[in-house]
Design an enzyme around this catalytic site. Sequence first.
Site, PDB file in Angstrom:
ATOM      1  N   LYS A  80      22.833   1.948 -10.285  1.00 57.45           N
ATOM      2  CA  LYS A  80      22.313   1.280 -11.482  1.00 57.45           C
ATOM      3  C   LYS A  80      21.448   2.233 -12.285  1.00 57.45           C
ATOM      4  CE  LYS A  80      18.706  -1.229 -12.430  1.00 57.45           C
ATOM      5  NZ  LYS A  80      18.560  -0.838 -13.846  1.00 57.45           N
ATOM      6  N   GLU A 108      11.047   7.162  -4.305  1.00 56.97           N
ATOM      7  CA  GLU A 108      10.447   8.283  -5.051  1.00 56.97           C
ATOM      8  C   GLU A 108       9.677   7.652  -6.200  1.00 56.97           C
ATOM      9  OE1 GLU A 108      10.396  11.266  -4.146  1.00 56.97           O
ATOM     10  OE2 GLU A 108      12.100  11.542  -2.810  1.00 56.97           O
ATOM     11  N   CYS A 127       7.572  12.539 -13.167  1.00 57.66           N
ATOM     12  CA  CYS A 127       6.780  12.137 -12.004  1.00 57.66           C
ATOM     13  C   CYS A 127       5.986  13.318 -11.449  1.00 57.66           C
ATOM     14  CB  CYS A 127       7.689  11.552 -10.937  1.00 57.66           C
ATOM     15  SG  CYS A 127       9.039  12.653 -10.513  1.00 57.66           S
ATOM     16  N   GLU A 148      -1.361   7.260 -13.881  1.00 55.97           N
ATOM     17  CA  GLU A 148      -0.201   8.018 -14.362  1.00 55.97           C
ATOM     18  C   GLU A 148       0.062   7.604 -15.808  1.00 55.97           C
ATOM     19  OE1 GLU A 148       3.721   6.930 -12.822  1.00 55.97           O
ATOM     20  OE2 GLU A 148       4.183   9.056 -12.640  1.00 55.97           O
TER      21      GLU A 148
HETATM   22  P1  NAD Z   1      10.695   1.275 -13.155  1.00 55.42           P
HETATM   23  O1  NAD Z   1      10.132   1.104 -11.798  1.00 55.42           O
HETATM   24  O2  NAD Z   1      10.280   0.334 -14.215  1.00 55.42           O
HETATM   25  O3  NAD Z   1      12.286   1.219 -13.130  1.00 55.42           O
HETATM   26  C1  NAD Z   1      13.045   2.074 -12.317  1.00 55.42           C
HETATM   27  C2  NAD Z   1      14.396   1.438 -12.063  1.00 55.42           C
HETATM   28  O4  NAD Z   1      14.204   0.265 -11.277  1.00 55.42           O
HETATM   29  C3  NAD Z   1      15.128   0.989 -13.320  1.00 55.42           C
HETATM   30  O5  NAD Z   1      16.516   1.204 -13.153  1.00 55.42           O
HETATM   31  C4  NAD Z   1      14.818  -0.505 -13.366  1.00 55.42           C
HETATM   32  O6  NAD Z   1      15.799  -1.244 -14.059  1.00 55.42           O
HETATM   33  C5  NAD Z   1      14.831  -0.842 -11.888  1.00 55.42           C
HETATM   34  N1  NAD Z   1      14.095  -2.067 -11.539  1.00 55.42           N
HETATM   35  C6  NAD Z   1      13.081  -2.649 -12.208  1.00 55.42           C
HETATM   36  N2  NAD Z   1      12.686  -3.772 -11.580  1.00 55.42           N
HETATM   37  C7  NAD Z   1      13.449  -3.889 -10.473  1.00 55.42           C
HETATM   38  C8  NAD Z   1      13.504  -4.815  -9.402  1.00 55.42           C
HETATM   39  N3  NAD Z   1      12.689  -5.864  -9.350  1.00 55.42           N
HETATM   40  N4  NAD Z   1      14.409  -4.624  -8.416  1.00 55.42           N
HETATM   41  C9  NAD Z   1      15.237  -3.542  -8.438  1.00 55.42           C
HETATM   42  N5  NAD Z   1      15.233  -2.625  -9.431  1.00 55.42           N
HETATM   43  C10 NAD Z   1      14.348  -2.795 -10.434  1.00 55.42           C
HETATM   44  O7  NAD Z   1      10.376   2.791 -13.540  1.00 55.42           O
HETATM   45  P2  NAD Z   1      10.674   3.536 -14.911  1.00 55.42           P
HETATM   46  O8  NAD Z   1       9.653   3.060 -15.901  1.00 55.42           O
HETATM   47  O9  NAD Z   1      12.122   3.448 -15.248  1.00 55.42           O
HETATM   48  O10 NAD Z   1      10.380   5.053 -14.503  1.00 55.42           O
HETATM   49  C11 NAD Z   1       9.134   5.621 -14.557  1.00 55.42           C
HETATM   50  C12 NAD Z   1       8.484   5.698 -13.196  1.00 55.42           C
HETATM   51  O11 NAD Z   1       9.349   6.382 -12.294  1.00 55.42           O
HETATM   52  C13 NAD Z   1       7.194   6.505 -13.176  1.00 55.42           C
HETATM   53  O12 NAD Z   1       6.226   5.867 -12.393  1.00 55.42           O
HETATM   54  C14 NAD Z   1       7.610   7.821 -12.524  1.00 55.42           C
HETATM   55  O13 NAD Z   1       6.558   8.527 -11.916  1.00 55.42           O
HETATM   56  C15 NAD Z   1       8.615   7.359 -11.556  1.00 55.42           C
HETATM   57  N6  NAD Z   1       9.494   8.473 -11.178  1.00 55.42           N
HETATM   58  C16 NAD Z   1       9.398   9.015  -9.916  1.00 55.42           C
HETATM   59  C17 NAD Z   1      10.198  10.095  -9.546  1.00 55.42           C
HETATM   60  C18 NAD Z   1      10.125  10.703  -8.175  1.00 55.42           C
HETATM   61  O14 NAD Z   1      11.077  11.396  -7.820  1.00 55.42           O
HETATM   62  N7  NAD Z   1       9.082  10.495  -7.396  1.00 55.42           N
HETATM   63  C19 NAD Z   1      11.087  10.628 -10.472  1.00 55.42           C
HETATM   64  C20 NAD Z   1      11.154  10.056 -11.731  1.00 55.42           C
HETATM   65  C21 NAD Z   1      10.354   8.966 -12.067  1.00 55.42           C
END
Ligand code: NAD
Length: 453
Positions: free
Chosen positions: A156, A231, A265, A357
């Site tokens: 997804k 992650e 991140c 963050e």
């Molecule tokens: P998010 O958590 O809002 O969404 C991430 C993904 O999860 C999206 O595809 C979203 O549709 C899905 N999602 C949302 N709610 C869900 C649920 N209840 N059940 C299952 N899936 C769900 O994050 P974002 O805003 O898209 O990304 C930014 C965040 O990601 C930041 O905190 C960043 O630090 C983190 N990030 C971490 C890494 C790493 O490798 N550690 C890499 C990139 C981004």
Amino acid sequence: MTTDSYTVINPATATPVIDVHLASVEETDTAIERAQEAFESWRAVAPGDRARLLRRFAAVVDDHIDELAELEVRNAGHTWGNARWEAGNVRDCLNYYSAAPERLFGRQIPVAGGVDITFHEPLGVVGIIVPWNFPMPILAWGMAPALAAGNTVVLKPAELTPLTAIRIGELALEAGLPEHVLTVVPGKGSVVGERFVTHPLVRKIVFTGSTAVGKRIMAGCADQVKRVTLELGGKSSNIVFADADLAAAAASAPYAVFDNAGQDCCARSRILVERSAYDEFLALLEPAVTGMRVLDPADETSEMGPLISAQQRSTVQGYLDEVEVAFAGSSPGGEGFWVPPSVVTTEDPSARIWREEVFGPVVAVMPFDDEVQAVELANDTEYGLSGSIFTRDLGRGLRVARAVESGNLSVNSHAAVRYWTPFGGYKQSGLGRELGPDAPQAFTEEKNVFIAH
Ligand code: NAD
């Protein structure tokens, strides 16, 4: 846009690009069931043939680097240079893990009365949930080792950034991967993502995203004792000692935090500078920040593009409204979601800008008095993903790198994620590791079989 579709917006211009269908729970279930059916034949593909298919997939991606990059520039506002690197990262990751099917070795363990051998058995259907900040690399980091280990994948993309994932799904078929071995299911987190977590046929979740959603996914996985890799967020430090090559440290610091407009991140969004070098470092940092080329991401010389959405811009602006900006770079303005790269100085470790963050082009700079205090300040966070240490004393570089509670450190460099080294976080930055030579094993169960003499 209808309730079952999402209009992708170009963040540089705030104009619509295309409507994308959002999958329902029923469509998600169908994708998972087909992936389960495909699993039985995919796991049976001879290791050398699976390796060849993955290499062919890499070659087809390579033939489409510019097309994928162009999609990412329009969909995510990534600079042209970054987007080409990201598409190349998908290719490289597939090539790297294409060696795994023929190297998924088991062990032979001495036992009495027979022999004991172990096997790495694939899990089944793996559900990968991707965030919007690096749609292509993060997709590949889960997908390539999962497929190499003999699993099928349902994936997804984030609602905001589905276009490259959809195209990569098509390229997989073009490369000859059997149908339903990789299925891209665009949709909402609360619908498709949640269903990956609750569907019993999905045997592992690979989640990259916010810590808040990660916690919810971990709790959901507990219900079925489902494997999970998380992650999550970061608030990483760039620690600059007075003996460092200050010019080099200051010249590179903006790229360690403002790359991808700070939506990274691993962004080193805290800079800790030894007090005796603090003024000199800031004087060197200012021209490095104001000189950054914040331009239309389609311009090949652009070093920083816009934020992903109006909402993200207003979140970042909320942080900036609370503080005094010491100096900032430029931004083109217009309708896009632009925020200039901005530098804030603080001596308050409880300030929101220091603790949270921001996920935007904002860095906070703080002085420290000695090595012990630098480590204390760096570790004073719930996160632990990344970080850098600049010093000419390599002994100290190693000592501080060992003391900082973080999964990925660089000394005299801002190198972050490499597909051939393990990647992941301490504390609330995550659970488990991705990438590196052992990644395919993390998509298997280790089984031991005793054969009596
Ligand atoms: P998010 O958590 O809002 O969404 C991430 C993904 O999860 C999206 O595809 C979203 O549709 C899905 N999602 C949302 N709610 C869900 C649920 N209840 N059940 C299952 N899936 C769900 O994050 P974002 O805003 O898209 O990304 C930014 C965040 O990601 C930041 O905190 C960043 O630090 C983190 N990030 C971490 C890494 C790493 O490798 N550690 C890499 C990139 C981004």
